[in-house]
Design a protein around this motif. Sequence first.
Motif, PDB file in Angstrom:
ATOM      1  N   ASP A 144      75.099  -1.714 -42.566  1.00 35.41           N
ATOM      2  CA  ASP A 144      73.928  -1.036 -43.151  1.00 35.41           C
ATOM      3  C   ASP A 144      74.170   0.465 -43.165  1.00 35.41           C
ATOM      4  OD1 ASP A 144      72.405  -3.300 -41.000  1.00 35.41           O
ATOM      5  OD2 ASP A 144      72.185  -3.456 -43.185  1.00 35.41           O
ATOM      6  N   THR A 145      73.478   1.142 -43.996  1.00 36.45           N
ATOM      7  CA  THR A 145      73.494   2.611 -43.938  1.00 36.45           C
ATOM      8  C   THR A 145      72.647   3.032 -42.751  1.00 36.45           C
ATOM      9  OG1 THR A 145      73.810   2.825 -46.323  1.00 36.45           O
ATOM     10  CG2 THR A 145      72.818   4.711 -45.196  1.00 36.45           C
ATOM     11  N   LEU A 146      73.149   4.018 -41.987  1.00 40.76           N
ATOM     12  CA  LEU A 146      72.472   4.408 -40.750  1.00 40.76           C
ATOM     13  C   LEU A 146      71.788   5.760 -40.902  1.00 40.76           C
ATOM     14  CD1 LEU A 146      75.325   3.474 -38.227  1.00 40.76           C
ATOM     15  CD2 LEU A 146      73.352   2.091 -38.878  1.00 40.76           C
ATOM     16  N   VAL A 158      74.078   8.814 -40.960  1.00 44.05           N
ATOM     17  CA  VAL A 158      75.236   8.831 -40.058  1.00 44.05           C
ATOM     18  C   VAL A 158      76.372   8.089 -40.754  1.00 44.05           C
ATOM     19  CG1 VAL A 158      76.084   8.055 -37.810  1.00 44.05           C
ATOM     20  CG2 VAL A 158      73.705   8.816 -38.043  1.00 44.05           C
ATOM     21  N   ASP A 159      77.506   8.733 -40.866  1.00 44.83           N
ATOM     22  CA  ASP A 159      78.670   8.102 -41.508  1.00 44.83           C
ATOM     23  C   ASP A 159      79.040   6.833 -40.732  1.00 44.83           C
ATOM     24  OD1 ASP A 159      82.140   9.162 -42.178  1.00 44.83           O
ATOM     25  OD2 ASP A 159      80.999   7.321 -42.644  1.00 44.83           O
TER      26      ASP A 159
END
Length: 237
Positions: A144-146, A158-159
């Motif tokens: 997931d994208t954080l 967050v990368d």
Amino acid sequence: MERIWVIIPAGGRGQRFGGTQAKQYVLLRGQPVLAHTLNIFLHEKRISGVQLVLPGEDLESGVWRDLLSDDLALPLAPVRGGKQRADSVRRGLEALRKAGAADKDWVLVHDAARPCLRAEDLGNLLDSLRESPQGALLGIPVADTLKREKDGLSLGTVDREGLWRALTPQAFPLAALLAALQSAQGAAMPITDEASAMELQGWRPRLIQGHGDNIKITLGDDLALAAAILAARDEEK
Ligand SMILES: Nc1ccn([C@@H]2O[C@H](COP(=O)(O)OP(=O)(O)OP(=O)(O)O)[C@@H](O)[C@H]2O)c(=O)n1
Ligand SMILES: C[C@](O)(CO)[C@H](O)COP(=O)(O)O
């Protein structure tokens, strides 16, 4: 050849889960969550013994005895947990040492609240130990994208490149893990898994990719999810 032991930290109170009963005792498809988790290990021939860690008050009351059917005979007497999960794991390690486990024996630590661990993932972790001198743990790459949150707002992303979610079991040599947990007491960073204590000692444990259905029952909704996972597995059989 080093023996392999398991510690099942079940000493928490399940505050995020809610309800009147600690989540490790609630019924999941007719059996306590804890029984499902213990069953995974009690049927793995490579494991010498399972050390259960329980809330102190449950140890005294013996409530756990009623929960575990006779076929779940535990070779090692359960011990009392501590304030934090790391304290409970440390007490489990001390109990294994007293029971005769050797310093170089492997210890797998697996959350009682993770009853859906696949036997194949446990097997992969056990198979990896011979080439994992710095320990090993199950994990899964973040998909997931954080976001970093503050006051309900996203402060940014967050990368996720190279980020994994740590699961359990996590496997380390007994004496090294005990020393790392003792040394990490009072560390600035909260020690929420075994690998973080070992990393503070410079260890670089191997990450073994597991399955996302090795969920940790944390919130109330997670119980139905765990039931659906196990039901789907039964269908596949
Ligand atoms: N002092 C503690 C805290 C947790 N655990 C165990 O560690 C596992 C993962 O912890 P978590 O999901 O946080 O459980 P709880 O601490 O019970 O949950 P909460 O934080 O919501 O109270 C669980 O099997 C829990 O029983 C433990 O043995 N001793
Ligand atoms: C050990 C663990 O399950 C790895 O993801 C996790 O750190 C436990 O965290 P908790 O807050 O004690 O549930």
